[in-house]
Design a protein around this motif. Sequence first.
Motif, PDB file in Angstrom:
ATOM      1  N   CYS A 140      18.821  41.460  22.331  1.00 56.69           N
ATOM      2  CA  CYS A 140      17.456  41.420  22.871  1.00 56.69           C
ATOM      3  C   CYS A 140      16.781  42.781  22.724  1.00 56.69           C
ATOM      4  O   CYS A 140      15.595  42.868  22.384  1.00 56.69           O
ATOM      5  CB  CYS A 140      17.474  40.992  24.337  1.00 56.69           C
ATOM      6  SG  CYS A 140      17.990  39.285  24.600  1.00 56.69           S
ATOM      7  N   ILE A 141      17.519  43.847  22.991  1.00 52.99           N
ATOM      8  CA  ILE A 141      16.955  45.189  22.844  1.00 52.99           C
ATOM      9  C   ILE A 141      16.690  45.491  21.383  1.00 52.99           C
ATOM     10  O   ILE A 141      15.665  46.091  21.030  1.00 52.99           O
ATOM     11  CB  ILE A 141      17.904  46.229  23.471  1.00 52.99           C
ATOM     12  CG1 ILE A 141      18.004  45.999  24.981  1.00 52.99           C
ATOM     13  CG2 ILE A 141      17.427  47.646  23.176  1.00 52.99           C
ATOM     14  CD1 ILE A 141      18.979  46.913  25.688  1.00 52.99           C
ATOM     15  N   ALA A 142      17.589  45.068  20.501  1.00 55.53           N
ATOM     16  CA  ALA A 142      17.368  45.275  19.070  1.00 55.53           C
ATOM     17  C   ALA A 142      16.106  44.559  18.604  1.00 55.53           C
ATOM     18  O   ALA A 142      15.313  45.107  17.832  1.00 55.53           O
ATOM     19  CB  ALA A 142      18.582  44.778  18.282  1.00 55.53           C
ATOM     20  N   GLY A 143      15.911  43.330  19.071  1.00 53.02           N
ATOM     21  CA  GLY A 143      14.697  42.612  18.711  1.00 53.02           C
ATOM     22  C   GLY A 143      13.449  43.292  19.229  1.00 53.02           C
ATOM     23  O   GLY A 143      12.387  43.239  18.606  1.00 53.02           O
ATOM     24  N   ALA A 144      13.567  43.967  20.391  1.00 54.73           N
ATOM     25  CA  ALA A 144      12.408  44.650  20.971  1.00 54.73           C
ATOM     26  C   ALA A 144      12.057  45.923  20.226  1.00 54.73           C
ATOM     27  O   ALA A 144      10.878  46.261  20.069  1.00 54.73           O
ATOM     28  CB  ALA A 144      12.683  44.958  22.445  1.00 54.73           C
ATOM     29  N   ILE A 145      13.066  46.652  19.743  1.00 54.31           N
ATOM     30  CA  ILE A 145      12.794  47.953  19.100  1.00 54.31           C
ATOM     31  C   ILE A 145      12.653  47.843  17.582  1.00 54.31           C
ATOM     32  O   ILE A 145      12.334  48.834  16.929  1.00 54.31           O
ATOM     33  CB  ILE A 145      13.901  48.972  19.432  1.00 54.31           C
ATOM     34  CG1 ILE A 145      15.236  48.528  18.821  1.00 54.31           C
ATOM     35  CG2 ILE A 145      14.028  49.160  20.931  1.00 54.31           C
ATOM     36  CD1 ILE A 145      16.349  49.536  18.991  1.00 54.31           C
ATOM     37  N   ALA A 146      12.886  46.647  17.032  1.00 53.74           N
ATOM     38  CA  ALA A 146      12.861  46.511  15.575  1.00 53.74           C
ATOM     39  C   ALA A 146      11.513  46.891  14.980  1.00 53.74           C
ATOM     40  O   ALA A 146      11.439  47.484  13.899  1.00 53.74           O
ATOM     41  CB  ALA A 146      13.235  45.079  15.174  1.00 53.74           C
ATOM     42  N   ALA A 147      10.425  46.552  15.671  1.00 57.61           N
ATOM     43  CA  ALA A 147       9.080  46.851  15.158  1.00 57.61           C
ATOM     44  C   ALA A 147       8.621  48.269  15.518  1.00 57.61           C
ATOM     45  O   ALA A 147       7.459  48.611  15.322  1.00 57.61           O
ATOM     46  CB  ALA A 147       8.075  45.835  15.703  1.00 57.61           C
ATOM     47  N   ARG A 148       9.550  49.086  16.026  1.00 60.93           N
ATOM     48  CA  ARG A 148       9.269  50.480  16.374  1.00 60.93           C
ATOM     49  C   ARG A 148       8.119  50.616  17.378  1.00 60.93           C
ATOM     50  O   ARG A 148       7.098  51.244  17.096  1.00 60.93           O
ATOM     51  CB  ARG A 148       8.974  51.292  15.113  1.00 60.93           C
ATOM     52  CG  ARG A 148      10.133  51.352  14.131  1.00 60.93           C
ATOM     53  CD  ARG A 148      11.287  52.135  14.741  1.00 60.93           C
ATOM     54  NE  ARG A 148      12.435  52.219  13.837  1.00 60.93           N
ATOM     55  CZ  ARG A 148      13.558  51.518  13.972  1.00 60.93           C
ATOM     56  NH1 ARG A 148      13.664  50.675  14.986  1.00 60.93           N
ATOM     57  NH2 ARG A 148      14.555  51.667  13.144  1.00 60.93           N
ATOM     58  N   PRO A 149       8.290  50.050  18.581  1.00 64.82           N
ATOM     59  CA  PRO A 149       7.246  50.205  19.597  1.00 64.82           C
ATOM     60  C   PRO A 149       7.245  51.631  20.163  1.00 64.82           C
ATOM     61  O   PRO A 149       8.239  52.368  20.033  1.00 64.82           O
ATOM     62  CB  PRO A 149       7.658  49.189  20.668  1.00 64.82           C
ATOM     63  CG  PRO A 149       9.151  49.120  20.546  1.00 64.82           C
ATOM     64  CD  PRO A 149       9.449  49.277  19.074  1.00 64.82           C
ATOM     65  N   GLY A 150       6.167  51.993  20.815  1.00 65.36           N
ATOM     66  CA  GLY A 150       6.102  53.299  21.466  1.00 65.36           C
ATOM     67  C   GLY A 150       6.592  53.257  22.894  1.00 65.36           C
ATOM     68  O   GLY A 150       6.895  54.298  23.488  1.00 65.36           O
ATOM     69  N   LEU A 151       6.673  52.032  23.476  1.00 59.63           N
ATOM     70  CA  LEU A 151       7.087  51.869  24.865  1.00 59.63           C
ATOM     71  C   LEU A 151       8.012  50.662  24.964  1.00 59.63           C
ATOM     72  O   LEU A 151       7.690  49.579  24.471  1.00 59.63           O
ATOM     73  CB  LEU A 151       5.864  51.664  25.769  1.00 59.63           C
ATOM     74  CG  LEU A 151       6.119  51.261  27.220  1.00 59.63           C
ATOM     75  CD1 LEU A 151       6.860  52.355  27.960  1.00 59.63           C
ATOM     76  CD2 LEU A 151       4.807  50.927  27.935  1.00 59.63           C
ATOM     77  N   LEU A 152       9.174  50.871  25.586  1.00 59.50           N
ATOM     78  CA  LEU A 152      10.133  49.785  25.797  1.00 59.50           C
ATOM     79  C   LEU A 152      10.324  49.611  27.303  1.00 59.50           C
ATOM     80  O   LEU A 152      10.635  50.564  28.017  1.00 59.50           O
ATOM     81  CB  LEU A 152      11.472  50.104  25.134  1.00 59.50           C
ATOM     82  CG  LEU A 152      12.595  49.086  25.361  1.00 59.50           C
ATOM     83  CD1 LEU A 152      12.205  47.717  24.787  1.00 59.50           C
ATOM     84  CD2 LEU A 152      13.905  49.569  24.740  1.00 59.50           C
ATOM     85  N   ILE A 153      10.125  48.367  27.780  1.00 60.88           N
ATOM     86  CA  ILE A 153      10.265  48.035  29.195  1.00 60.88           C
ATOM     87  C   ILE A 153      11.464  47.112  29.358  1.00 60.88           C
ATOM     88  O   ILE A 153      11.588  46.112  28.646  1.00 60.88           O
ATOM     89  CB  ILE A 153       8.988  47.352  29.724  1.00 60.88           C
ATOM     90  CG1 ILE A 153       7.785  48.306  29.580  1.00 60.88           C
ATOM     91  CG2 ILE A 153       9.152  46.931  31.169  1.00 60.88           C
ATOM     92  CD1 ILE A 153       6.462  47.670  29.951  1.00 60.88           C
ATOM     93  N   LEU A 154      12.349  47.456  30.286  1.00 60.43           N
ATOM     94  CA  LEU A 154      13.546  46.656  30.522  1.00 60.43           C
ATOM     95  C   LEU A 154      13.627  46.285  31.998  1.00 60.43           C
ATOM     96  O   LEU A 154      13.428  47.136  32.869  1.00 60.43           O
ATOM     97  CB  LEU A 154      14.817  47.431  30.119  1.00 60.43           C
ATOM     98  CG  LEU A 154      14.883  47.901  28.669  1.00 60.43           C
ATOM     99  CD1 LEU A 154      14.592  49.393  28.600  1.00 60.43           C
ATOM    100  CD2 LEU A 154      16.245  47.612  28.060  1.00 60.43           C
TER     101      LEU A 154
END
Length: 559
Positions: A140-154
């Motif tokens: 799930c985290i890999a899918g979230a960061i794959a597009a190189r976001p500037g902000l990740l919320i968990l």
Amino acid sequence: MRLQAEGVSFQYDKTAALADIHLDIREGTLTLLCGITGSGKSTLLRLLSGLAEPAAGKVSYDGGGMPPGAVAMVFQQPETQLFASSVHKDMEYGLEQRGVPKHQRLELIRSALSEVGLPYEEFGSRSPFLLSGGEKRRLCIAGAIAARPGLLILDEPTAGLDPKAARSLLDMLRGLRRSGLTLIIGTHDLDSFLPMADEVIIMSQGSICYNGRAATLAADPSPLSSAGLTPPAYTRIGQRLRQRGLLDSLPGSLETLLEELGKRPLPVPPEEGLLIPGEGRYSSSRQDELVPPEADSTEAGHAEAAPARRLWQKLDPRVKWLGMVLGTLVILGMNSLVPLLLSAGLITGMIISAGIPWRRTARFFRPFLLMFLFLWLLSALSWELPDYTLGPIGFSLAGIVRGGLNVLRFLLLISLGFLFTETTTGAPLREGLEWGIAPLKKLGIRTRNWSLAVSVTLQFVPWILGKLAQLQLALSSRGRKTKGLSRWTPRQMALLIVPLLILVIGMGDELATAIEARGYDPSKERTPSCRLAWQQSDTLALFGILLAAASLWGVSQFA
């Protein structure tokens, strides 16, 4: 990415969930958002991720609106965030929704999986539904960061993980933090996350009661206790040792505590345990004297008192069972529009009088709209002498009328069930049903099995709809925000089917295990979980139900 919130408020069905939230989260920092259940932290996380719109105020990103793909969110339950048949396809769907060109997706997928410790060669073709809990969370985290976001919320990233998987996840998040990614983590796990945080936000009753440096909070954890949260174990131990002159300051982490204790070895008394001056030898029965009592972390101490139950909730369940059975029989016997419309008006009035929030009602009926529309169109199709044509497709007027009546009839039946389950809790519902079918025992029928099956089914439907809403929200978090009927396109529904079935099967298995564990024996008498008491209001309600059913039946016969 820098995130700012100015005067943000939010409401659920006219109930305030957030009030006047002001935030300024700096780029490249790790911020903890914590609070007891019901404090509003999950709602705030959804607002910050753009999955919900504030009722007042605004959220800005680097001083402006949210750029496409700039914010990603990972929810607490990984089983509600995975949709495709393989790890590669699941991640590619998210990249597609964020507008990433197809020729760039493979490299981004490989890179993201590598960052979270899931090599593409080993995991790319595997089914995401067969991964372990820790692997699902990483995916799930890999899918979230794959597009190189500037902000990740968990949201609660370590919840449900075993210690080894949790430590591995923490190491991965440390790596993401070093990369410069801005992180916001909603959590109760202060022991793990407080030592690595830059800032901490504490929420209570929809407002922020602390917003400051994590180091300041580590030195003085009183804001945590004031908000009903338990300070980390190393802080509580450090407080007691400091009171006894064994530490100069509070430790900032478990490692710091152990290091300080290593420098100052404690004398071991002849007896086992810790000698407390003036209090005798430590024993397990005095453990509460070493560690201060935890503040009450339940929502009950902070939530407003529940409003008085409305008349619908007070009615005897036997009255409501009778009303649902009579209503169902009358509606099934209607074959014209006028009595169906009268029934629709009556049921709508009852839903309003029951005090059911309109947002909850809308969320319940929304998934049925596309299905009803499809059934209506299907019944209107005519291949021989159609009254109307739309290209090669023909429609008959009789089919349109017949289909419309059937759809309306189904909708009314579903409405009756919705009204019943929303105004009746599980125990009264079951007791009322068992009372009604008790005469069948004389025929050798195991009525307990029937009542258990019906009550579980009626309680199961709202659970399924809740999980469906979670899955839909997770799909929206992949990038493209869809609203209205666009949320229920054939592709969207196809993606939801498999994870929903897995959740339903898992829940069914848990229910079966629970019933078996409780030693359920249908041949034995059961102690009632609640006592049914017939009141004067129930008599009046019964009279009203019989009068309404007779009137609607008469109208249907003469219409």
